[in-house]
Design a protein around this motif. Sequence first.
Motif, mmCIF file in Angstrom:
data_model
loop_
_atom_site.group_PDB
_atom_site.id
_atom_site.type_symbol
_atom_site.label_atom_id
_atom_site.label_comp_id
_atom_site.label_asym_id
_atom_site.label_seq_id
_atom_site.Cartn_x
_atom_site.Cartn_y
_atom_site.Cartn_z
ATOM 1 N N SER A 33 41.013 47.830 50.634
ATOM 2 C CA SER A 33 40.212 49.020 50.335
ATOM 3 C C SER A 33 39.188 48.752 49.243
ATOM 4 O O SER A 33 38.086 49.304 49.249
ATOM 5 C CB SER A 33 41.117 50.176 49.922
ATOM 6 O OG SER A 33 41.935 50.577 51.002
ATOM 7 N N SER A 34 39.566 47.893 48.275
ATOM 8 C CA SER A 34 38.649 47.621 47.166
ATOM 9 C C SER A 34 37.352 46.992 47.662
ATOM 10 O O SER A 34 36.276 47.282 47.152
ATOM 11 C CB SER A 34 39.318 46.709 46.143
ATOM 12 O OG SER A 34 39.722 45.490 46.751
ATOM 13 N N GLU A 76 35.247 49.716 49.505
ATOM 14 C CA GLU A 76 34.665 50.736 48.645
ATOM 15 C C GLU A 76 33.794 50.164 47.539
ATOM 16 O O GLU A 76 33.227 50.909 46.744
ATOM 17 C CB GLU A 76 35.772 51.602 48.049
ATOM 18 C CG GLU A 76 36.546 52.367 49.111
ATOM 19 C CD GLU A 76 37.634 53.236 48.522
ATOM 20 O OE1 GLU A 76 37.809 53.189 47.277
ATOM 21 O OE2 GLU A 76 38.303 53.946 49.279
ATOM 22 N N TRP A 77 33.703 48.851 47.472
ATOM 23 C CA TRP A 77 32.890 48.234 46.422
ATOM 24 C C TRP A 77 31.432 48.596 46.623
ATOM 25 O O TRP A 77 30.863 48.422 47.689
ATOM 26 C CB TRP A 77 33.074 46.713 46.448
ATOM 27 C CG TRP A 77 32.117 46.003 45.528
ATOM 28 C CD1 TRP A 77 31.826 46.326 44.236
ATOM 29 C CD2 TRP A 77 31.322 44.857 45.857
ATOM 30 N NE1 TRP A 77 30.900 45.450 43.729
ATOM 31 C CE2 TRP A 77 30.567 44.531 44.702
ATOM 32 C CE3 TRP A 77 31.196 44.069 46.994
ATOM 33 C CZ2 TRP A 77 29.696 43.470 44.671
ATOM 34 C CZ3 TRP A 77 30.342 43.011 46.957
ATOM 35 C CH2 TRP A 77 29.586 42.709 45.801
ATOM 36 N N LYS A 95 33.901 48.062 38.014
ATOM 37 C CA LYS A 95 34.566 47.268 39.021
ATOM 38 C C LYS A 95 35.249 48.180 40.036
ATOM 39 O O LYS A 95 35.699 49.269 39.696
ATOM 40 C CB LYS A 95 35.605 46.351 38.362
ATOM 41 C CG LYS A 95 34.994 45.309 37.454
ATOM 42 C CD LYS A 95 36.068 44.446 36.854
ATOM 43 C CE LYS A 95 35.458 43.373 35.943
ATOM 44 N NZ LYS A 95 36.486 42.521 35.340
ATOM 45 N N PRO A 96 35.370 47.742 41.242
ATOM 46 C CA PRO A 96 36.035 48.562 42.242
ATOM 47 C C PRO A 96 37.505 48.697 41.935
ATOM 48 O O PRO A 96 38.130 47.798 41.378
ATOM 49 C CB PRO A 96 35.797 47.793 43.544
ATOM 50 C CG PRO A 96 35.588 46.384 43.125
ATOM 51 C CD PRO A 96 34.917 46.459 41.791
ATOM 52 N N SER A 97 38.056 49.816 42.302
ATOM 53 C CA SER A 97 39.468 50.063 42.066
ATOM 54 C C SER A 97 40.086 50.640 43.315
ATOM 55 O O SER A 97 39.451 51.385 44.054
ATOM 56 C CB SER A 97 39.659 51.036 40.890
ATOM 57 O OG SER A 97 40.988 51.475 40.820
ATOM 58 N N SER A 98 41.338 50.337 43.521
ATOM 59 C CA SER A 98 42.022 50.862 44.695
ATOM 60 C C SER A 98 42.254 52.350 44.599
ATOM 61 O O SER A 98 42.608 53.009 45.567
ATOM 62 C CB SER A 98 43.375 50.156 44.865
ATOM 63 O OG SER A 98 44.171 50.385 43.716
ATOM 64 N N ASP A 120 39.798 54.385 43.518
ATOM 65 C CA ASP A 120 38.510 55.073 43.606
ATOM 66 C C ASP A 120 38.568 56.127 44.695
ATOM 67 O O ASP A 120 39.241 55.975 45.714
ATOM 68 C CB ASP A 120 37.384 54.078 43.938
ATOM 69 C CG ASP A 120 37.026 53.252 42.717
ATOM 70 O OD1 ASP A 120 37.447 53.634 41.622
ATOM 71 O OD2 ASP A 120 36.322 52.244 42.899
#
Length: 937
Positions: free
Chosen positions: A882-883, A886-887, A894-897, A899
Motif C-alpha cells: 500500500s505504501s 499511495e506514495w 514519507k509514505p505511511s501505511s 495514510d
Amino acid sequence: MEEEKTRAASALLERAQAQVSEPKRTKLGEFADFIRWSFSKLEMRKFFRWFGQFIGNYPIPSLIAFGIMISLIGFAFPMNLRDRVRDGYTPTNSKAYQESKRLREFSGLTGDPMMTSVMLRARDKSSMIDPDNLMDAVRLLQHVKENISVSSEGKERNRFSDFCGHHCRQNDVVDYFALEMVKLRAGELSLFKSNLTYPMAMLMGQKVHLERNFYGVQTSFNENRTYTNIDYCELILLTFTADIQRPEEEEIVARWELAVSDFASKRSKDENVEMLVIGAEIVDLEMNKDSQRMTPYFAIGFAGAAVFIFISAWFSLFLYGRLSPEFRGCGMVTANMLLPVFVCVVPAMAILTTFGIYGLLGLRINSLMLIMPFLIMGIGVNDSFLVVHHWLRERTTLTRSELLGFVFEDVGPSITMTTLTNVISFAVGAAAPTAEIALFCAGSAIAMGLAYIYTLIFFGALLAFYSAPEGSPEPKKSRRQQQVGNFFDKLLLWYAKLLQNNIFRTVFLLIWIGFIVGGVVGCTTITSKLETEKILPHETPIRMPNRIIEEQIWPEYYPVIIMVHRPFDVADKALNTEFMELVDEFEGLEGSRGANSTILWLRNYKEYFDFVAAGNEKDIFGDSDEDAAEIQKGQYDNSQIQGFLESPITRHFRGMMVVDHDASPPVRKFSFVVAYRNHTTWDDRIRIQEEWRTICERHPNLNATIWNVNGMFVDQMQSLKTLAAESIVATLAAMVVVTFIFIQKPVPVAVAVLSIGSIAIGTIGYIAIWKLDLDPVTICAILISIGMSVDFTAHISMYFVNCPRGRDGMPPSALDRLVHSIGSIFWPAIQGNASTLICVLPLVALNNYIPLVFVKTLTLVVIIGTAHGLLLIPMFLSLLPSSMLEWDLLSSRKPSSTDTADRSTVGRELQLLGVSAVGSKSAEEPLLLTPATPGDV
C-alpha cells in the motif's frame, strides 16, 4: 448499531485529525506541499461533486444548453462528400509537395495538372492497329475532345479545348499514325517518307514517340509490310491533361472527367473497342460512393448495439432492484425503461453535431470520416455505462442533487481522463501534415469531446429527472434478485482471489511475455506500403483500368518530368555540355528506355535547325525565311526557336518550354521527359525516385527538379514510419502527462503507462501479423488504439488506488482493492467493449480494405485492452504494498501505511454513517461530529 457508527466515525475523525496535525515543514517541504496541493485541485473530485449537484438542482438549463449545441446539426446537410486520394495522404512538408509546387510555378498554374487516362482495347482481343479498331480509336479521341462538355456559371459548354492549355494536341500522334497507316495500307505516297516503326516513328519528316500511346506491342520484320514493324497492339492510351489556371476550373475539370467516365460506362457492349477511364476525380468519387454504402451497415451495427445496451441496462436495473414494485408508484419503472434509449442518443447526437460543425466551417467529409460514426457509437457509450453503473449503486434516499453529485464525484475524474486522452490522441493525428488523416482525426476528436459533454449535461440532467424523489424507499430485492446478486458477489470474490493465485500469475506472466515477443516481432516486420489497388472498393469499375496502369502501362513506360528552372542559351557550349551530362545520367539509370524514348526539345530543335539550314522549311510549309541562307548546319543558336514552336510536328513542345521571344536567351526555363521500364514494384519506384532527386542535387547550376505522377505516393510510403513513430511518441507522452495529473501516484501511473505501451505494441505487432501494412489508414487505427488503451488502464488504476478504507479505519488489503476496483468497472467495461465490437463488426460484410482495417484494429485493442485492464494491471498492482501505491512524488513526507484518503473522502464516509465533520484545517482546532444535513461533506 448506533455504538458501531460512533466508533467508526471516531476512527475516521482520528485519521482526518492526523492529516491536519502534521509537523512543521521545511521551506522545501512547504514548496513541495504547495505543488502537491495545486495538482490535487486538478483531480476535480470536488468540482465534479459541485457540478453534479448543479445539474441535479438545475436540469432544465442543462437541457437547454444541450438543445443549443445540437442545433448545429442543421448545418450537416447536404454534406460535402469528397476525397483527395492523389495528394491527401502525403505530408505537406514532403519533397513531392515541393516538386508539385515547382511544377505549378513552371506552368503558371494554380493547381497540379489534372490527368484523365482513357484506355482503348478490343473486346475480341484483336490488334488495335487493325483498320476498324484504329478508326474507332480516332473517333473516340475526337468525341472526347470536341463533344463531351459540362456547363458552368457563365458558360453553357466547357470542352477539353477550354482548359487543355499547352496539352491540347497531346494525343495527335494517334491521329497522325492512323492517317499515315490508312495511306500506306492503300499504297498512297506521303509528301515525306513515313516509317511507322515502334517505338520511334517518322511522321512528316520528324521523329515521334509511339511508346507513350501504344502498349502491348509485338514487333517483327515483314518484307511485305515495310512501312511498320508492328504486328500487334493490345492497348491505346489517350491522356487528357488539363492546366488549372484558376481555382474554379478545378471543379469544371473534375465534372468533365466524370462526364467522360459516364460516357464510357454507357457505351454499348456491342462496340468492339472497350473504353476504360480513370483519373483522380473518378477515384475520389468511387471511394466516396463506396463509403456511402456503409450506411445500412451502420444501421445494423447501431441496432445491434442498441439491443445489447437495452438488454444489459435492463439486467443492471433488475440486479439493483430498480424494477421493484415500490418504484412503480413514482413512475420509476417507466423512467428507467428510457435509460437505454438515452445511452444511445448521446453518441448519436455527438456524431451529427460534428457533421454540423464541419458543414458550418465548410469542411469536406472524406471516406475516413464516414468510419467515424462506427467508432464514436461504439466508444462514446462507455462514459454513459459507467455513469449508470454508479448511479444505480447510490442510495435512493439521497436528494437528486446529492445523488448526482456523488455519481459525478466517482466517475467524473475517470471519464474526464479517458476522454481527454482519446481527444489528445486524435488531436495528434489532426496536427499531422496529411489532409485526409487530419480531417478524420479532427472530426473524431470533436465527436469524442461532444459525447463527453453530452454525457454530463444531457444524460446527467435526465438522471436527475429520473432519480427517485427524496425520501423514496431503498429498493427491496426479490429472492431471485438476491440470489443473482449473491452469485455475482461470490464470482467477483473468486475472481479477485484467482488474481492472487501464484500458479495463475505465473501462467499468465508467461503468456504475457509470449504476447510481447510476438508484438515486437510484428512491429519490426511491418512494411510501409500504400497501394491504390488495396484501398479501392472491390466492386468499383475502376479496378480494371487501375490494374492496367500498374501492371501494363507503368512497367512499359514509366516517365519522369525534369524541369530546368533557369534561362538556357542554345549557343552556350559549356551550359549545353553540363546539361547533357544531366541528361546522360538520367538516361543511364537502370531500366531507362534510352535516348530514343527521351522527349527533349533540344535534340529536336537541333534536327529542326539542320532541317531549316538545308532549306527544307520553305519547301514544306511555304514560309519565307530571309535568314535561311545564312544558317549553317551544326552551328546552333536561338534564332529558330519561334519557327520550331510553330511547326505542326514540334509545336507540342510549347507545353514544355517557357519562352519569351523578346528576352535573351528566349528560353527562360524548360522541361523534358525521360522514360523507364520494368519498375513493377513500389520498392523499385521508391528507389528510382531517390536516384532522380540525387542527380538533380549534383547539378545545382541547372536548378533542376523532378516530377512524377507517383511522387506523392512514394513520399507517403517513405514518410509513413516516421509519421507513425512521431504520432505514437507524441500520443504516449500526452498519455503520461494526463495520467499523472489525474492519478498523481507515480507507481500506479508507471503501471498504467507501461500497460498502454504494451497494448500499443501488441496492437501494432499483431496488425502486421494479420497481414496489414503500415499506411495512412492503419496509422489512424493505431492512434485510436492508443487512445482507447487508456480506457482499459486508467479506470482500473484509479479505482485500485482510491479504494476506501474499511469501517474499522484500517487500510484496504490487496483483496479489498481488487474487489473494489474490479467490481467498479468490470460490468461497465464489458458493456462498453461489447457494444464497440457489435457496432463495428457489420463492416466485415462490406469486405473493403478501409473498414476492415478498423474492424481488425478495434477487435485487437478491445481483446488486448480487456486482458490488460481486467487481468494484468490488477494482478500486478495487487503485488505492491500500500505504501508504494499511495506514495505521492510531490509530497514532502514519507509514505505511511496509515495514510488516508483526502478529507473529502473521510467526509463522504462520515455522511454515509449519518454524521458530518466540521472544524478547521489547522492542527489546533479539532474536528467535531454533528448530525448530517443534506449536502454536507
